[in-house]
Design an enzyme around this catalytic site. Structure first.
Site, PDB file in Angstrom:
ATOM      1  N   THR A  75      -5.289 -61.802  54.956  1.00  0.00           N
ATOM      2  CA  THR A  75      -6.590 -61.131  54.969  1.00  0.00           C
ATOM      3  C   THR A  75      -6.567 -59.851  54.151  1.00  0.00           C
ATOM      4  OG1 THR A  75      -7.170 -62.030  57.136  1.00  0.00           O
ATOM      5  CG2 THR A  75      -8.352 -60.053  56.427  1.00  0.00           C
ATOM      6  N   LYS A 113       8.410 -49.235  53.293  1.00  0.00           N
ATOM      7  CA  LYS A 113       8.906 -47.938  53.773  1.00  0.00           C
ATOM      8  C   LYS A 113       8.475 -46.776  52.883  1.00  0.00           C
ATOM      9  CE  LYS A 113      12.666 -49.718  56.620  1.00  0.00           C
ATOM     10  NZ  LYS A 113      12.248 -49.208  57.932  1.00  0.00           N
TER      11      LYS A 113
END
Length: 508
Positions: free
Chosen positions: A386, A362
Site C-alpha cells: 500500500t 535505520k
C-alpha cells in the site's frame, strides 16, 4: 542471566538490589575530556550525562506496567522523554540523561531533535507530505522522482540507478528476495511468455508457478523478522522459535582470531573454509533443483555479535555468486548510512563489480533497496504494497544528506571512530580480565567482547547507571552505534565512564 537466553535484559531484576542510587550521579570530565572538548554540533546539548534514579525509574516502571496490560512489554528498557532528548543524549521520563551510543538500535542519523530536521517539518510545503501519506505505487505526489533523486540516488552505491522504498528493513530484504526470484525465473524462461499453468498453480502454492528457488545465508546472520527473512536469520533462537522455516542453504561466516595481525594466516584459512562451504551449498542445492537464486549477507554481522570478515572474503564471495548465476544481496540495514565513514560499509571492500542489491533502513530513515537495472520487475504489482515507504521520511533524509555533507560527518565518523577504537584497545590491554582482545570496528561502528556473558550484562547495566546507553548483541558483546553527530569528546566521555565501570565489575 546472559542476554543470549532472554529477549532483552530484565533491568528491574538486575537493579533492585543495587544501592548505587544513594547519591545523584553527574558526569565530571577528566583531563582527557578537558583537552579534547569541542563545541557540540547540536546546540544546547548537555555537556555530560546525569542520572538521579534507578533505570528504569519509578515513572518508567509504572508506564511499563500500564502498557503490559494491553501488550507484552517486558522487553522495554525504559520510557523516553523525546521532548527533552537532544543531540547525543537520550532523556528518560524519570529525568535521567544518558549519552546514547546505541541511537535507537542504530537508527538516528543526526541524534535527537536536530534543528535542521525540525525546520523540514515546519516548512508548510512539506507538511502536506506528513499529513497525506500516499499509496506510492499508485498515487505518488508531484515531484516524487525529483525527491528520490536528490536524496536516495544522490548517495547510491556504485553502479546503482534504481531504487525502491519500503517501510522497514525486513520488508526491504523480503522484497529484494522477491526481485531476485523474478529475475532468476525470467532467465530460465529465456524470454518465453508466462503460461496459464504457471498462473493457476501459483494460486495453490504449487509448481511451476511457485518456484523452488532459495536464498543462501550465513550462520550468525540477522535479516529481519518476516517469515522469509527469518529463514535467513540465524543469530538467536528467540527470533525463530515456533515459526515455520524454509529449507534454504546456510554457510558459515568467518570467525577470526584476534589480534588480526598476529593470526593473518589462520584467518585466511578461515576465509577459505567458509567460501568452500558456499561452493558446496551451491552445488548441493542446484543439483537437487532447489536453485540458489541469491546470496544475502551483512557487511558486518551486527545482531550476531559484530562479526567482521575481510574484504578478500567478500570479493571472492561475489566471484562465486556470479559464477553460479546468482544475485548478491548486501544487507546494509544496520551498517548503511555513514557510521563506517562511508555511506555504505561494503564500499570498504573494493568489490570488483557493483553489488546486485543493497538493502537499507535505520539511519536512512526509510527502508528500501537499490538494484541494478537488470533486476527491474517485468510486471506491475510484483514489488508492491500500500504505502511503498513514506515520502515524509524521504524529505527528512534529503535534509540529512545535506547536513552530512555540510558538516563533513563522514570524516567525523572516521575521526570519532579512531578515538573510540584507540581507547577501547587501550582498555582491553589494561583490563584483560574484563575485555577480550578482539576490539573491532569501522568508523564508529565498533564493538568489544567482555570475558563472559554475565560480565557483559553487568557492564551494560552499570554503564546505564553511570549515564551511558549502549547496546548488547551476540553472546557477550557490547556494540556502539552512535549517531553521525557523535564527536571525539563524546568518545572520551564514553571511554572514561567505561573505565569507571570496569573498575567496579563484581562478576568473577
Amino acid at each position: 542471566m546472559a542476554l543470549s537466553k532472554l529477549n532483552f535484559l530484565n533491568l528491574n531484576q538486575l537493579t533492585t538490589k543495587s544501592n548505587f542510587f544513594a547519591n545523584r550521579y553527574y558526569y565530571l570530565p577528566n583531563s582527557r575530556n578537558v583537552k579534547c572538548f569541542s563545541t557540540a554540533l547540536v546546540p544546547g546539548e548537555p555537556s555530560g550525562p546525569s542520572v538521579s534514579s534507578s533505570i528504569p525509574g519509578p515513572k518508567s516502571r509504572e508506564m511499563i506496567a500500564n502498557l503490559d496490560k494491553i501488550q507484552f512489554a517486558s522487553a522495554i528498557w525504559y520510557f523516553t522523554d523525546y521532548k527533552k532528548s537532544l543531540g547525543n543524549y537520550i532523556v528518560d521520563v524519570d529525568g535521567n540523561s544518558l549519552l546514547d551510543v546505541f541511537s535507537q538500535i542504530s537508527s538516528l542519523p543526526l541524534g535527537y531533535n536536530h534543528p535542521d530536521l525540525h525546520k523540514v517539518i515546519q516548512d508548510p510545503d512539506n507538511q502536506i507530505a506528513f499529513v497525506n501519506r500516499p499509496a506510492l505505487g499508485i498515487f505518488p505526489a508531484e515531484g516524487w522522482p525529483e525527491k528520490l533523486t536528490s536524496s536516495l540516488l544522490s548517495i547510491a552505491p556504485k553502479g546503482h540507478t534504481q531504487v525502491n522504498t519500503f517501510a522497514c528493513g525486513s520488508c526491504s530484504n523480503e522484497n529484494a528476495f522477491k526481485a531476485t526470484f523474478m529475475w532468476y525465473r525470467n532467465k530460465q524462461r529465456g524470454g518465453a511468455p508466462i503460461t496459464d499453468e504457471e498462473n493457476s498453480s501459483c494460486l495453490i502454492n504449487r509448481q511451476p508457478g511457485s518456484t523452488p528457488f532459495t536464498i543462501m545465508s550465513f550462520k550468525g546472520s540477522f535479516h529481519g523478522q518476516t517469515l522469509g527473512c527469518l529463514t535467513t536469520t540465524h543469530s538467536r533462537s528467540i527470533f525463530k522459535l515456533d515459526f515455520p522455516a524454509l529449507d534454504w542453504p546456510i554457510a558459515s561466516f568467518p570467525r577470526y582470531k584476534y589480534p588480526l595481525e598476529e593470526f593473518a594466516e589462520e584467518n585466511k584459512a578461515e576465509d577459505r573454509k567458509c567460501l568452500a562451504e558456499v561452493e558446496e551449498e551451491f552445488e548441493r542445492f542446484n543439483k537437487s533443483g532447489r536453485f540458489v537464486a541469491g546470496v544475502v549477507i551483512e557487511p558486518v554481522q551486527a545482531e550476531g555479535g559484530d562479526v567482521h570478515a575481510s574484504p578478500e572474503f567478500f570479493q571472492e564471495l561475489q566471484r562465486i555468486t556470479k559464477k553460479n548465476g546468482a544475485a548478491l544481496i548486501i544487507d546494509e540495514v544496520q551498517t548503511g548510512g555513514g557510521a563506517t565513514g562511508k555511506y555504505w560499509c561494503h564500499e570498504h571492500f573494493n568489490l570488483p563489480d557493483p553489488a546486485d542489491f543493497v538493502t537499507f533502513s535505520k539511519k536512512m530513515l526509510t527502508g528500501g533497496f537499490y538494484s541494478l537495472p537488470e533486476f527491474r520487475p517485468q510486471q506491475g504489482l510484483k514489488i508492491f504494497n500500500t504505502w511503498m515507504g513514506d515520502p515524509s521520511k524521504v524529505l527528512l533524509l534529503e535534509k540529512v544528506v545535506e547536513v552530512v555533507k555540510r558538516d563533513n560527518l563522514l570524516n567525523l565518523a572516521q575521526e570519532s571512530g579512531k578515538r573510540l577504537m584507540d581507547g577501547l584497545k587501550d582498555l582491553s590491554k589494561r583490563y584483560p580480565q574484563h575485555i577480550k582482545n578482539n576490539v573491532r570496528g569501522i568508523g564508529t561502528f565498533c564493538a568489544f567482547d567482555l570475558s563472559s556473558p554475565q560480565k557483559r550484562d553487568e557492564t551494560f547495566v552499570k554503564l546505564q547507571h553511570h549515564g551511558v546507553q549502549s547496546g548488547p548483541c551476540g553472546e557477550q558483546t557490547l556494540r556502539l552505534r552512535p549517531s553521525l553527530v557523535f564527536q571525539p569528546h563524546h568518545a572520551d566521555i564514553f571511554l572514561d565512564i567505561l573505565e569507571t565501570v570496569l573498575n567496579d565489575i563484581q562478576t568473577v
